[in-house]
Motif scaffolding. Structure first.
Motif, mmCIF file in Angstrom:
data_model
loop_
_atom_site.group_PDB
_atom_site.id
_atom_site.type_symbol
_atom_site.label_atom_id
_atom_site.label_comp_id
_atom_site.label_asym_id
_atom_site.label_seq_id
_atom_site.Cartn_x
_atom_site.Cartn_y
_atom_site.Cartn_z
ATOM 1 N N ARG A 80 12.367 -2.150 -8.528
ATOM 2 C CA ARG A 80 11.539 -1.589 -9.595
ATOM 3 C C ARG A 80 10.076 -2.022 -9.488
ATOM 4 N N HIS A 81 9.835 -3.128 -8.820
ATOM 5 C CA HIS A 81 8.460 -3.618 -8.661
ATOM 6 C C HIS A 81 8.238 -4.055 -7.212
ATOM 7 N N ILE A 82 8.589 -3.193 -6.296
ATOM 8 C CA ILE A 82 8.477 -3.495 -4.876
ATOM 9 C C ILE A 82 7.026 -3.740 -4.476
ATOM 10 N N ASN A 83 6.079 -3.114 -5.185
ATOM 11 C CA ASN A 83 4.666 -3.322 -4.873
ATOM 12 C C ASN A 83 4.237 -4.755 -5.182
ATOM 13 N N TYR A 84 4.805 -5.342 -6.235
ATOM 14 C CA TYR A 84 4.492 -6.732 -6.561
ATOM 15 C C TYR A 84 4.959 -7.659 -5.439
ATOM 16 N N THR A 85 6.111 -7.357 -4.886
ATOM 17 C CA THR A 85 6.645 -8.181 -3.794
ATOM 18 C C THR A 85 5.705 -8.153 -2.592
ATOM 19 N N GLY A 86 5.283 -6.954 -2.195
ATOM 20 C CA GLY A 86 4.354 -6.850 -1.070
ATOM 21 C C GLY A 86 3.048 -7.556 -1.346
ATOM 22 N N ASP A 87 2.545 -7.405 -2.570
ATOM 23 C CA ASP A 87 1.284 -8.023 -2.959
ATOM 24 C C ASP A 87 1.371 -9.547 -2.884
ATOM 25 N N TRP A 88 2.459 -10.116 -3.390
ATOM 26 C CA TRP A 88 2.593 -11.575 -3.414
ATOM 27 C C TRP A 88 2.789 -12.152 -2.010
ATOM 28 N N VAL A 89 3.640 -11.523 -1.215
ATOM 29 C CA VAL A 89 3.877 -12.029 0.143
ATOM 30 C C VAL A 89 2.603 -11.931 0.980
ATOM 31 N N TYR A 90 1.808 -10.904 0.750
ATOM 32 C CA TYR A 90 0.526 -10.762 1.440
ATOM 33 C C TYR A 90 -0.374 -11.960 1.139
ATOM 34 N N ARG A 95 0.813 -1.202 0.000
ATOM 35 C CA ARG A 95 0.000 0.000 0.000
ATOM 36 C C ARG A 95 0.857 1.266 0.000
ATOM 37 N N LEU A 96 1.913 1.328 0.825
ATOM 38 C CA LEU A 96 2.718 2.540 0.906
ATOM 39 C C LEU A 96 3.481 2.795 -0.394
ATOM 40 N N SER A 97 3.981 1.736 -1.019
ATOM 41 C CA SER A 97 4.699 1.921 -2.283
ATOM 42 C C SER A 97 3.747 2.392 -3.378
ATOM 43 N N ASN A 98 2.551 1.823 -3.430
ATOM 44 C CA ASN A 98 1.575 2.268 -4.426
ATOM 45 C C ASN A 98 1.112 3.695 -4.168
ATOM 46 N N ASN A 99 0.944 4.054 -2.905
ATOM 47 C CA ASN A 99 0.561 5.429 -2.577
ATOM 48 C C ASN A 99 1.625 6.419 -3.039
ATOM 49 N N GLU A 100 2.885 6.063 -2.811
ATOM 50 C CA GLU A 100 3.978 6.943 -3.211
ATOM 51 C C GLU A 100 4.010 7.102 -4.730
ATOM 52 N N LYS A 101 3.833 5.995 -5.453
ATOM 53 C CA LYS A 101 3.850 6.042 -6.913
ATOM 54 C C LYS A 101 2.707 6.898 -7.442
ATOM 55 N N ASN A 102 1.515 6.680 -6.927
ATOM 56 C CA ASN A 102 0.358 7.424 -7.420
ATOM 57 C C ASN A 102 0.428 8.903 -7.063
ATOM 58 N N ALA A 103 0.957 9.205 -5.885
ATOM 59 C CA ALA A 103 1.111 10.606 -5.492
ATOM 60 C C ALA A 103 2.098 11.315 -6.413
ATOM 61 N N SER A 118 5.362 17.675 -8.278
ATOM 62 C CA SER A 118 5.866 18.912 -7.668
ATOM 63 C C SER A 118 5.356 19.112 -6.243
ATOM 64 N N ASP A 119 4.624 18.162 -5.738
ATOM 65 C CA ASP A 119 4.091 18.246 -4.378
ATOM 66 C C ASP A 119 5.242 18.390 -3.386
ATOM 67 N N PRO A 120 5.221 19.430 -2.511
ATOM 68 C CA PRO A 120 6.306 19.618 -1.532
ATOM 69 C C PRO A 120 6.525 18.399 -0.643
ATOM 70 N N ALA A 121 5.475 17.630 -0.396
ATOM 71 C CA ALA A 121 5.604 16.439 0.442
ATOM 72 C C ALA A 121 6.479 15.375 -0.209
ATOM 73 N N LEU A 122 6.712 15.505 -1.530
ATOM 74 C CA LEU A 122 7.517 14.526 -2.258
ATOM 75 C C LEU A 122 8.883 15.087 -2.645
ATOM 76 N N SER A 123 9.222 16.233 -2.084
ATOM 77 C CA SER A 123 10.450 16.916 -2.494
ATOM 78 C C SER A 123 11.710 16.129 -2.143
ATOM 79 N N HIS A 124 11.597 15.201 -1.205
ATOM 80 C CA HIS A 124 12.767 14.414 -0.792
ATOM 81 C C HIS A 124 13.078 13.288 -1.786
ATOM 82 N N LEU A 125 12.168 13.020 -2.710
ATOM 83 C CA LEU A 125 12.352 11.915 -3.646
ATOM 84 C C LEU A 125 13.221 12.335 -4.830
#
Length: 260
Positions: free
Chosen positions: A189-199, A147-155, A161-168
């Motif tokens: 590169r596909h960390i979300n797939y890893t979380g999804d599969w282990v879940y 969830r956190l990796s997907n949230n970061e990607k979608n944001a 240009s969101d200031p909350a993402l300025s550290h990336l």
């Protein structure tokens, strides 16, 4: 609009993949609707029925049943809450709405994804407190990765240009897109797939090891994600060309940081 892959000229293949990208009835987008609503809701309903069945037969619902069903229901709720994010997935942007997606959405998802609860309804497994805690921790940890990796990607896709993402940190490409090379997406590169599969694997582990049937979900999901990863890699290599090589040098791991 027609799907590129579904217009090969082979009628059988095109029927399977789907010729139309977004077939509609009036304003109703059939693919977008079927992608989540019927299958996800049926999956939840089947799981609830299996919990009731086990409780009716054995007088209680085992801890293994809760370990399988609660994460799945949470996953379904999460999917519906973030339904709008499916608009950027390959199913919506690339694949036509043919037999493959319609069968998968309406039949395969509720029937196959509920196998763990179906098995436990007739063969309850009782785990020790330690085993229960370990499986629960594995499920929670993998879900957070997903969830956190997907949230970061979608944001980042929505507003880089969101200031909350300025550290990336990111790589600017000739296509105009930006590729993240830090945060969750700097790990793999596909960390979300890893979380999804282990879940999903954690839900299979809840059923014990008396039958391989309940692990079909994990095996199938692994094949699905590996195939999707292959399609992603091919698509990105074609789109970004030499910039994709730069990206792969910055993020060399596909699924597991420092391992794979």
């Amino acid at each position: 609009m027609l799907a590129l892959a579904g217009n090969s000229g082979n009628p059988v293949y095109d029927f399977f993949i789907g010729r139309e990208l977004n077939p509609r009835v009036g304003t109703l987008d059939l693919k977008y609707f079927n992608e989540l609503r019927p299958g996800i809701m049926s999956w939840v309903m089947l799981n609830v029925c299996f919990v009731i069945k086990q409780h009716h037969t054995y007088g209680q619902a085992s801890n293994s049943m809760w370990l399988a069903v609660v994460p799945q229901i949470c996953y379904c709720i999460d999917t519906l809450l973030f339904e709008y994010k499916v608009l950027t997935t390959m199913d919506i942007t690339t694949d036509g709405f043919g037999w493959m997606l319609s069968f998968g959405d309406l039949t395969w998802v509720p029937a196959m994804y509920s196998l763990q609860a179906r098995y436990l309804a007739f063969h309850p497994v009782h785990h020790s407190t330690t085993t229960t805690a370990l499986i629960a921790i594995l499920a929670l940890g993998s879900f957070l990765v997903f969830r956190l990796s997907n949230n970061e990607k979608n944001a980042f896709r929505t507003n880089p240009s969101d200031p909350a993402l300025s550290h990336l940190r990111f790589i600017a490409t000739e296509s105009g897109s930006k590729l993240l090379v830090s945060g969750w997406w700097g790990l793999a590169r596909h960390i979300n797939y890893t979380g999804d599969w282990v879940y999903g694997l954690a839900q299979c582990l809840a059923t014990g090891f008396d039958t391989p049937m309940t692990y079909f979900f994990s095996a199938y999901f692994l094949v699905l994600l590996l195939h999707r990863n292959y399609r992603d890699e091919c698509k990105c290599r074609e789109k970004y060309k030499k910039d994709w090589d730069r990206y792969c040098e910055s993020v060399p791991y596909m699924f597991i940081p420092y391992v794979l």
